[in-house]
Design a protein around this motif. Structure first.
Motif, PDB file in Angstrom:
ATOM      1  N   HIS A 375       0.834  -1.213   0.000  1.00  0.00           N
ATOM      2  CA  HIS A 375       0.000   0.000   0.000  1.00  0.00           C
ATOM      3  C   HIS A 375       0.866   1.260   0.000  1.00  0.00           C
ATOM      4  N   PHE A 385      -6.441   6.820  -2.162  1.00  0.00           N
ATOM      5  CA  PHE A 385      -6.998   5.967  -1.109  1.00  0.00           C
ATOM      6  C   PHE A 385      -8.302   6.566  -0.581  1.00  0.00           C
ATOM      7  N   LEU A 390     -10.707   1.825  -2.663  1.00  0.00           N
ATOM      8  CA  LEU A 390     -10.061   0.903  -1.731  1.00  0.00           C
ATOM      9  C   LEU A 390     -10.199  -0.553  -2.156  1.00  0.00           C
TER      10      LEU A 390
END
Length: 516
Positions: A375, A385, A390
């Motif tokens: 991430h 994000f 997501l």
């Protein structure tokens, strides 16, 4: 006549007692019989841990190419201290030769005067038990006092300094090695306070030089001195005496000296460093994490081992991700323990303050860390994000993991059930039972798709077709632990993965990272 017999009996009893004493002295040289019961039990725990982790001797290297120093614990020389949080057992060492890490000014004074009492340092094994978490660790601690402090203590600089305690006047270095002989971290003290964090530099290793090139921290050095001594035994005194000790060789050990923002009190902080609740980051962790908010020493040790293992993880593609982040200077701003969170969240990456977090010690795992590392990699390459994206970001991470494993480990062979089950982290199809027969059918289609885009497992692709990506992203949303809903969406138009996204770069770097 009776008196003679009585006297003879006394002599027999006296001689028998001597024989018995000699027998037991020879039989159990390391006996803990004179120790308090608690200390004896802790010594037994430390012995067991040392045997499990090392077995025989520890080899300490000061830098590449230097001779290793072999040492092991001397279990007769122990001292135990404890506070509310920790129990620390310090164990003396036996080494093949005498060795010291000496303050340069003290070394010069020793040479000028010919008196070795100026060249002092102390290296001990430490067995540390976290009394709240019930976890135990073992490592080496070295105390290297300054000349001024050594003289101030009348040449007894270690009397008031231990793992859990620091003399309010202590000045010098305290640093730590693990049981593989690798430097972990260290601190420079002045008048009982931590004023700098130190990092040893191996001048013979290119990666240390590269790491250091962008640093503004000044260099310092300490002298590693090894002595070769010759001994004599005096029957009259009943003791071994040093008759001739000469410096065998000396090495300048260079370190970076990075001042801390606010001086810290002496018994407090430090990665293996003084029994504080908040630990200092190890040299390895500093490359990928800037600050530790609240991890304990044991938790830092666990995380350090995970990051250290990344150097050898080519097969799963994690090394390629990690190396790119390190070379570009991309890092987590903080690492933190956060006990709360949704049931499926054991670790996470908070974009608000760029914090890597774990919910408890058990969740500091290799899979959890590498998951959040990806991430961080996605963020570097411009991922957004927000709730709309997501779900696709989680799919992208899992798809990358599946592709790399299918090519590097399975070699395109879907028949090896054992290797399929051995994958660290979930496959895209985890939870397919939620979809019944449709789930199984889609899993078969997904396997065929992976085979096609990797040329039957022979090549890591950099081009992913949009239709396949969208189809199996929705499948992932139906079966994964990231449930489809307001937070995780899987039907958004996802552009760029064929040439500009994190997935493209990740696959490219993994394809260039040739596994031996």
């Amino acid at each position: 006549m009776e008196k003679r017999i009585f006297g003879l009996n006394l002599w027999i009893v006296f001689i028998a007692l001597i024989i018995i004493r000699l027998f037991y002295a020879c039989y159990d040289e390391d006996s803990d019989v004179d120790m308090p019961r608690e200390e004896s039990a802790v010594v037994a725990e430390a012995r067991a841990l040392y045997q499990e982790c090392v077995g025989n001797v520890v080899q300490i290297f000061t830098r590449t190419g230097s001779p290793a120093m072999m040492i092991k614990p001397e279990w007769k020389w122990v001292s135990m201290e404890k506070n509310e949080d920790y129990l620390a057992l310090e164990i003396g060492k036996v080494s093949e030769r005498g060795f010291y890490f000496v303050d340069p000014v003290a070394s010069e004074k020793a040479k000028a005067t010919g008196k070795s009492k100026y060249s002092q340092s102390k290296t001990s094994f430490v067995y540390l038990k976290d009394r709240k978490m019930e976890e135990s660790y073992m490592f080496l601690m070295t105390i290297s006092p300054t000349l001024d402090y050594t003289e101030k203590t009348n040449f007894k600089p270690f009397k008031k300094n231990s793992y859990l305690k620091r003399d309010k006047d202590f000045s010098g270095l305290i640093f730590y090695h693990d049981l593989q002989g690798k430097f972990v971290n260290g601190w420079r003290y002045k008048d009982g306070e931590i004023v700098s964090e130190i990092t040893l530099i191996d001048m013979d290793k290119q990666d240390f030089i590269l790491t250091r090139s962008g640093s503004t921290c000044p260099d310092g050095f300490i002298i590693y001195q090894v002595e070769q001594c010759y001994y004599t035994y005096s029957p009259y005194l009943g003791e071994v005496t040093y008759t001739d000790c000469k410096s065998w060789y000396e090495i300048d050990v260079i370190y970076q000296d990075c001042p801390v923002e606010t001086p810290k009190s002496g018994g407090g902080d430090g990665g293996y460093g003084g029994g504080g609740q908040v630990a200092g980051l190890t040299t390895k962790l500093k490359g990928i994490i800037k600050n530790n908010k609240n991890l304990s020493e044991g938790q830092i040790v666990k995380l350090d081992k995970i990051v250290d293992d990344l150097d050898d993880d080519c097969q799963n593609g994690n090394r390629a991700i990690y190396n790119d982040l390190i070379l570009s200077g991309t890092f987590f701003e903080n690492v933190e323990m956060r006990p709360s969170g949704p049931e499926y969240e054991t670790a996470g990456y908070d974009l608000n303050d760029r914090t890597l977090f774990f919910t408890d010690t058990d969740n500091i795992t290799y899979h959890g860390f590498t998951h959040e590392l990806f991430h961080l990699f996605q963020r570097k390459y411009g991922a957004t994000f927000t709730n709309e994206w997501l779900g696709l970001l989680e799919f992208e991470r899992t798809l990358y993991s599946d592709i790399i494993y299918f090519v590097n480990v399975l070699k395109g062979d879907w028949s090896d059930d054992y290797k399929i089950g051995a994958k660290v982290g979930d496959w895209v199809w985890r939870g397919l039972d939620k979809m019944g027969v449709d789930g199984f059918t889609t899993m078969v289609e997904y396997k065929k798709w992976l085979s096609n885009i990797t040329y039957n497992g022979t090549q890591i692709p950099t081009n992913i077709d949009a239709a396949g990506f969208k189809k199996f992203a929705e499948f992932f949303g139906n079966v994964s632990s990231y449930p489809k809903g307001d937070k995780y969406k899987y039907d958004m138009p996802y552009e760029g993965y064929s040439g500009t996204s994190a997935l493209f770069f990740a696959l490219t770097y993994a394809g260039n990272d040739l596994c031996n």
